[in-house]
Design a protein around this motif. Structure first.
Motif, PDB file in Angstrom:
ATOM      1  N   VAL A 364       0.859  -1.191   0.000  1.00  0.00           N
ATOM      2  CA  VAL A 364       0.000   0.000   0.000  1.00  0.00           C
ATOM      3  C   VAL A 364       0.891   1.235   0.000  1.00  0.00           C
ATOM      4  CG1 VAL A 364      -1.718   1.310   1.300  1.00  0.00           C
ATOM      5  CG2 VAL A 364      -1.860  -1.191   1.210  1.00  0.00           C
ATOM      6  N   ASP A 365       0.678   2.122  -0.956  1.00  0.00           N
ATOM      7  CA  ASP A 365       1.452   3.361  -1.053  1.00  0.00           C
ATOM      8  C   ASP A 365       0.679   4.495  -0.385  1.00  0.00           C
ATOM      9  OD1 ASP A 365       3.558   2.186  -2.537  1.00  0.00           O
ATOM     10  OD2 ASP A 365       2.378   2.359  -4.377  1.00  0.00           O
ATOM     11  N   LEU A 366       1.342   5.170   0.553  1.00  0.00           N
ATOM     12  CA  LEU A 366       0.703   6.236   1.318  1.00  0.00           C
ATOM     13  C   LEU A 366       1.652   7.422   1.459  1.00  0.00           C
ATOM     14  CD1 LEU A 366      -0.774   4.185   4.316  1.00  0.00           C
ATOM     15  CD2 LEU A 366      -2.071   5.129   2.385  1.00  0.00           C
ATOM     16  N   ASN A 367       1.073   8.593   1.560  1.00  0.00           N
ATOM     17  CA  ASN A 367       1.809   9.774   1.982  1.00  0.00           C
ATOM     18  C   ASN A 367       1.619   9.907   3.491  1.00  0.00           C
ATOM     19  OD1 ASN A 367       2.665  10.646  -0.655  1.00  0.00           O
ATOM     20  ND2 ASN A 367       0.555  11.316  -1.022  1.00  0.00           N
ATOM     21  N   VAL A 368       2.715   9.944   4.231  1.00  0.00           N
ATOM     22  CA  VAL A 368       2.637   9.887   5.688  1.00  0.00           C
ATOM     23  C   VAL A 368       3.452  11.017   6.315  1.00  0.00           C
ATOM     24  CG1 VAL A 368       2.370   7.373   5.627  1.00  0.00           C
ATOM     25  CG2 VAL A 368       4.646   8.383   5.987  1.00  0.00           C
ATOM     26  N   VAL A 369       3.135  11.255   7.586  1.00  0.00           N
ATOM     27  CA  VAL A 369       3.952  12.100   8.439  1.00  0.00           C
ATOM     28  C   VAL A 369       4.551  11.216   9.521  1.00  0.00           C
ATOM     29  CG1 VAL A 369       3.977  14.068  10.021  1.00  0.00           C
ATOM     30  CG2 VAL A 369       2.478  14.102   8.010  1.00  0.00           C
ATOM     31  N   VAL A 370       5.848  11.352   9.777  1.00  0.00           N
ATOM     32  CA  VAL A 370       6.494  10.609  10.853  1.00  0.00           C
ATOM     33  C   VAL A 370       6.147  11.303  12.164  1.00  0.00           C
ATOM     34  CG1 VAL A 370       8.668   9.746  11.805  1.00  0.00           C
ATOM     35  CG2 VAL A 370       8.378   9.928   9.312  1.00  0.00           C
ATOM     36  N   ARG A 371       5.268  10.686  12.951  1.00  0.00           N
ATOM     37  CA  ARG A 371       4.769  11.303  14.181  1.00  0.00           C
ATOM     38  C   ARG A 371       5.606  10.951  15.410  1.00  0.00           C
ATOM     39  NH1 ARG A 371       1.806  15.500  12.594  1.00  0.00           N
ATOM     40  NH2 ARG A 371      -0.012  14.906  11.318  1.00  0.00           N
ATOM     41  N   GLY A 372       6.277   9.813  15.386  1.00  0.00           N
ATOM     42  CA  GLY A 372       7.044   9.418  16.553  1.00  0.00           C
ATOM     43  C   GLY A 372       8.118   8.409  16.201  1.00  0.00           C
ATOM     44  N   MET A 386       9.207  -7.685  26.178  1.00  0.00           N
ATOM     45  CA  MET A 386       9.339  -8.217  24.829  1.00  0.00           C
ATOM     46  C   MET A 386       9.872  -7.104  23.927  1.00  0.00           C
ATOM     47  SD  MET A 386       8.082 -11.086  25.798  1.00  0.00           S
ATOM     48  CE  MET A 386       7.779 -12.105  24.361  1.00  0.00           C
ATOM     49  N   ASN A 387      11.059  -7.327  23.372  1.00  0.00           N
ATOM     50  CA  ASN A 387      11.731  -6.299  22.584  1.00  0.00           C
ATOM     51  C   ASN A 387      11.113  -6.181  21.197  1.00  0.00           C
ATOM     52  OD1 ASN A 387      13.751  -4.865  20.984  1.00  0.00           O
ATOM     53  ND2 ASN A 387      15.046  -5.071  22.788  1.00  0.00           N
ATOM     54  N   MET A 388      10.839  -4.956  20.793  1.00  0.00           N
ATOM     55  CA  MET A 388      10.249  -4.694  19.481  1.00  0.00           C
ATOM     56  C   MET A 388      11.265  -4.133  18.492  1.00  0.00           C
ATOM     57  SD  MET A 388       6.775  -2.788  20.745  1.00  0.00           S
ATOM     58  CE  MET A 388       6.112  -2.670  19.084  1.00  0.00           C
ATOM     59  N   GLY A 389      12.485  -3.846  18.963  1.00  0.00           N
ATOM     60  CA  GLY A 389      13.442  -3.158  18.119  1.00  0.00           C
ATOM     61  C   GLY A 389      13.098  -1.685  18.022  1.00  0.00           C
ATOM     62  N   ASP A 390      13.517  -1.047  16.938  1.00  0.00           N
ATOM     63  CA  ASP A 390      13.193   0.361  16.705  1.00  0.00           C
ATOM     64  C   ASP A 390      11.809   0.468  16.083  1.00  0.00           C
ATOM     65  OD1 ASP A 390      15.744   0.948  17.607  1.00  0.00           O
ATOM     66  OD2 ASP A 390      16.597   1.047  15.590  1.00  0.00           O
ATOM     67  N   CYS A 391      11.061   1.489  16.507  1.00  0.00           N
ATOM     68  CA  CYS A 391       9.684   1.666  16.036  1.00  0.00           C
ATOM     69  C   CYS A 391       9.471   3.085  15.536  1.00  0.00           C
ATOM     70  CB  CYS A 391       8.680   1.403  17.160  1.00  0.00           C
ATOM     71  SG  CYS A 391       8.688  -0.267  17.811  1.00  0.00           S
ATOM     72  N   VAL A 392       8.593   3.222  14.544  1.00  0.00           N
ATOM     73  CA  VAL A 392       8.160   4.545  14.102  1.00  0.00           C
ATOM     74  C   VAL A 392       6.638   4.559  14.004  1.00  0.00           C
ATOM     75  CG1 VAL A 392      10.284   5.068  12.862  1.00  0.00           C
ATOM     76  CG2 VAL A 392       8.403   3.950  11.651  1.00  0.00           C
ATOM     77  N   TRP A 393       6.079   5.740  14.269  1.00  0.00           N
ATOM     78  CA  TRP A 393       4.621   5.962  14.162  1.00  0.00           C
ATOM     79  C   TRP A 393       4.395   6.846  12.947  1.00  0.00           C
ATOM     80  CZ3 TRP A 393       2.086   9.846  18.096  1.00  0.00           C
ATOM     81  CH2 TRP A 393       0.788  10.173  17.686  1.00  0.00           C
ATOM     82  N   HIS A 412       0.797  -5.553  23.812  1.00  0.00           N
ATOM     83  CA  HIS A 412       0.396  -4.590  24.843  1.00  0.00           C
ATOM     84  C   HIS A 412       0.177  -3.210  24.219  1.00  0.00           C
ATOM     85  CE1 HIS A 412       0.745  -2.177  28.560  1.00  0.00           C
ATOM     86  NE2 HIS A 412       0.449  -3.288  29.200  1.00  0.00           N
ATOM     87  N   PRO A 413      -0.684  -2.375  24.807  1.00  0.00           N
ATOM     88  CA  PRO A 413      -0.847  -1.004  24.306  1.00  0.00           C
ATOM     89  C   PRO A 413       0.446  -0.218  24.219  1.00  0.00           C
ATOM     90  CG  PRO A 413      -2.628  -1.527  25.823  1.00  0.00           C
ATOM     91  CD  PRO A 413      -1.663  -2.679  25.878  1.00  0.00           C
ATOM     92  N   GLU A 414       1.471  -0.635  24.971  1.00  0.00           N
ATOM     93  CA  GLU A 414       2.765   0.041  24.894  1.00  0.00           C
ATOM     94  C   GLU A 414       3.321   0.075  23.478  1.00  0.00           C
ATOM     95  OE1 GLU A 414       4.433  -1.225  29.315  1.00  0.00           O
ATOM     96  OE2 GLU A 414       4.485  -2.633  27.636  1.00  0.00           O
ATOM     97  N   ALA A 415       2.916  -0.881  22.636  1.00  0.00           N
ATOM     98  CA  ALA A 415       3.371  -0.871  21.246  1.00  0.00           C
ATOM     99  C   ALA A 415       3.009   0.448  20.571  1.00  0.00           C
ATOM    100  CB  ALA A 415       2.762  -2.041  20.482  1.00  0.00           C
ATOM    101  N   PHE A 416       1.912   1.059  21.004  1.00  0.00           N
ATOM    102  CA  PHE A 416       1.478   2.360  20.488  1.00  0.00           C
ATOM    103  C   PHE A 416       1.930   3.514  21.388  1.00  0.00           C
ATOM    104  CE2 PHE A 416      -1.700  -0.801  19.163  1.00  0.00           C
ATOM    105  CZ  PHE A 416      -1.846  -0.537  17.810  1.00  0.00           C
ATOM    106  N   THR A 417       1.683   3.369  22.673  1.00  0.00           N
ATOM    107  CA  THR A 417       1.865   4.504  23.580  1.00  0.00           C
ATOM    108  C   THR A 417       3.333   4.870  23.796  1.00  0.00           C
ATOM    109  OG1 THR A 417       1.771   3.050  25.532  1.00  0.00           O
ATOM    110  CG2 THR A 417      -0.309   4.020  24.760  1.00  0.00           C
ATOM    111  N   ASN A 418       4.248   3.903  23.611  1.00  0.00           N
ATOM    112  CA  ASN A 418       5.676   4.228  23.706  1.00  0.00           C
ATOM    113  C   ASN A 418       6.073   5.326  22.717  1.00  0.00           C
ATOM    114  OD1 ASN A 418       6.159   2.361  25.705  1.00  0.00           O
ATOM    115  ND2 ASN A 418       6.981   0.806  24.344  1.00  0.00           N
ATOM    116  N   LEU A 419       5.321   5.419  21.634  1.00  0.00           N
ATOM    117  CA  LEU A 419       5.614   6.400  20.592  1.00  0.00           C
ATOM    118  C   LEU A 419       4.874   7.720  20.818  1.00  0.00           C
ATOM    119  CD1 LEU A 419       5.436   3.790  17.758  1.00  0.00           C
ATOM    120  CD2 LEU A 419       7.391   5.309  18.069  1.00  0.00           C
ATOM    121  N   GLY A 420       4.077   7.774  21.878  1.00  0.00           N
ATOM    122  CA  GLY A 420       3.335   8.990  22.176  1.00  0.00           C
ATOM    123  C   GLY A 420       1.907   8.992  21.665  1.00  0.00           C
TER     124      GLY A 420
END
Length: 482
Positions: A364-372, A386-393, A412-420
């Motif tokens: 899927v091709d998208l125009n995005v903003v890097v939020r976190g 549980m280590n996720m490595g580096d993450c981007v939102w 866990h919700p931390e998968a999202f909330t760690n990024l703000g």
């Protein structure tokens, strides 16, 4: 008394295009000192076993502990090297009275349909007939003849999600210590339920079934009871649900109880959870006047060997014009690196998902903003990190996507909330997981819906392309006992 312990674990999806090699094992856990530090969930058993043994004044020898994220069959030389490493350390530790091993139970390598059985046979050859061998397994295993013949006691986790790893390790140590000191004589018997299903233990009727199993233990000569769920995407002749009972020296009782429990499970089959199709599940989510709705992308669960980059739900969400919807996690180390280089706030044209193979859908091709951006991100399964490595939102017009570098399911919700990310602002949360997400997300969800999505671990067990397991099982066959 002397204890030898080790761990070699992965869950093999025979139909996954991702080979399991050295990188799969060494990125998670690969050490001979797992019990001496905070090595996470997959060292929990060894840590407990050392503590228990040393409290009794036992000598302890420790071999390799390693774990790889589920994927396709393990490369033959990789398996043989790790196996032989453990066996060499066992020989060096001899004589030993007890061997305890933490394995998955559904590990397949090139040339080996049953790695755990192969290991049990080799261990028994070294320690001889009198030593006690204990094996702790994930319930999503293939309980094979070799395992049953050469292990003294086998115990599976009872809970799904697997929040009782330490409790089962404690149980196995006690059972094996009692056997080694002559207090008990464990005898195991199993029963083939001829079923393929998902047994989610927080929900009825499975919750009460597991509670009844547990209540049997410690009374009337019954030492342990396990439900083997089976791993439906592992091409093994013994794939499927089985009941396992261990008694104190009474083979007939073990056989009777295993059969009774298996027949009870069979009678429950029509009450087991059925998942709506992706379309029906999204219809239900949209119709609900509540938020957030947590949607499980069942078939793209990295914990079952899936790539964790399928786009089927994302494409459908875009078609429906859904906004305030969050997805986690898409596995794409290259894209993460590009976004980190661009930096937070960058606007980019990116290609999401669909990169590993046909089971991932189309990109899927998208125009995005890097939020976190979050380096070395961690989420929890129970108390385990549980280590996720580096993450981007990434955000694209109300669609929020977490992309990471270490292939893993969403726990866990931390998968999202760690990024703000503020999940309370979301109408829908899509997690790439089959069930381990539940303990973390249920408390924040207005409702949880498991989607019967396309992908690598489809919940339609009638279409799994087995070559080594016969087709005589429910639901592929209405009554496999006739």
């Amino acid at each position: 008394m002397k204890l030898f312990m080790a761990s070699l674990a992965t869950e093999t999806n025979s139909f996954s295009p991702i080979p399991t090699g050295w990188s799969g094992f060494k990125e998670h856990l690969y050490t001979k000192e797992a019990s001496r530090g905070d090595a996470g969930l997959y060292a929990a058993a060894a840590t407990l076993w050392r503590k228990r043994a040393e409290a009794l004044g036992w000598d302890v020898a420790e071999g390799l502990s390693t774990y790889a994220q589920p994927a396709g069959p393990t490369v033959r030389s990789v398996y043989e090297t790790m196996r032989d490493d453990i066996l060499d350390d066992l020989r060096a530790a001899m004589p030993v009275d007890v061997v305890l091993m933490s394995m998955h139970g559904a590990m397949i390598a090139q040339g080996y349909d049953d790695c755990e059985g192969d290991m049990m046979l080799a261990v028994r050859d070294i320690v001889g007939p009198d030593a006690v061998i204990g094996l702790e397994l994930d319930p999503h295993c293939h309980l094979t003849e070799l395992m049953l013949e050469h292990a003294t006691a086998i115990i599976c986790y009872k809970e799904y999600p697997h929040v009782d790893v330490v409790e089962r390790a404690e149980e196995l140590f006690t059972l094996c210590a009692d056997a080694a000191t002559g207090k008990t004589q464990p005898v195991m018997r199993d029963y083939d339920c001829r079923m393929m299903a998902m047994y989610h233990t927080p929900f009825e009727p499975v919750r009460s079934y597991v509670d009844r199993m547990s209540a049997m233990e410690g009374a009337g000569g019954i030492l342990s009871v396990s439900l083997v769920h089976g791993f439906p995407w592992g091409d093994n002749p013994r794939c499927g649900a089985r009941t396992l009972v261990i008694t104190d020296g009474d083979a007939e009782l073990a056989d009777q109880r295993a059969k009774a429990l298996g027949k009870e499970l069979w009678e429950m089959r029509d009450q087991l959870r059925q998942f709506p199709t992706m379309s029906d599940g999204l219809d239900k989510a949209v119709a609900l006047n509540a938020a957030p709705i947590v949607l499980a992308d069942f078939a793209d669960n990295a914990g079952g060997g899936a790539p964790s980059d399928s786009t089927f739900v994302l494409v459908e969400a875009i078609k429906r014009g859904l906004k305030d919807i969050a997805f986690a996690t898409f596995w794409d180390p290259v894209l993460v690196g590009m976004c980190i280089d661009a930096g937070e706030g960058a606007e980019m044209a990116v290609r999401i998902g669909g990169k590993i193979g046909p089971m991932s859908g189309d990109p899927v091709d998208l125009n995005v903003v890097v939020r976190g951006i979050q380096r070395d991100s961690v989420q929890h399964l129970g108390k385990a990190e549980m280590n996720m490595g580096d993450c981007v939102w990434l955000e694209s017009d109300g669609i929020h996507i977490v992309v990471n570098t270490r292939r893993t399911q969403t726990f866990h919700p931390e998968a999202f909330t760690n990024l703000g990310m503020d999940l309370s602002a979301m109408k829908y949360i899509v997690v790439k997981s089959s069930q381990h997400f539940y303990d973390g997300f249920a408390p924040i969800a207005a409702e949880v819906i498991h989607l019967g999505t396309p992908g690598a671990i489809t919940p339609d067990f009638t279409i799994v392309p087995f070559t080594k397991r016969d087709g005589n099982y429910w639901p592929k066959v209405e009554n496999p006992f006739t």
